[in-house]
Design a protein around this motif. Sequence first.
Motif: not given
Length: 189
Positions: A119-133
Amino acid sequence: MLAGSAILFALVLVLFLMVFLRPGWGSRIAPGRWIVLGGLVLPAIVLIPLVCYALYAGEQLLPLPGHAPQRIEAIAKQWDWTFRYPDQGGVETHGVLHVPAGTPVDIVVTSQDVVHAFWIPRFAGKIDAIPGHATHLRIQADQPGEYQGLCNQFCGLGHAGMHFTVIVDRPEDFSAAVKQAAATGEMNK
């Protein structure tokens, strides 16, 4: 988006106050009409322009035909971020993400251990970092400068320190900045 939601809230508040301040005012309108007007027409007046704006703004992030965006891989591991730059010879930085200003960048996010969140609050919403994906996020930073990014998904005891610095470089300085950061082993401050 905030302005659109404020307008919708104000319209609903006006209806509420009319019913509250003038008891019986809304009783002349059939319940089915309240549902159609208040539940469909009123939100459509605000939401349709908002959707059109969101689609337009999203299209602006797409690269021009024939110009693939810069690709950066963000790899999370308790409690650190590694950024790999395949378009820059595969060099890596740890805890510091460099991006060029004024151009879309594709961030490919993954994890080596548990679920994290990029997550970079100034640029975009959060996105999950998922193992193997691998998950993809397109960002564009318009102004050179230094910004903060973080993991906002609890990932263990060291979670509170799992943040990173985002350095937005001028486009002409981007390649040199990435190579210098990788050569000096630049780490998050």
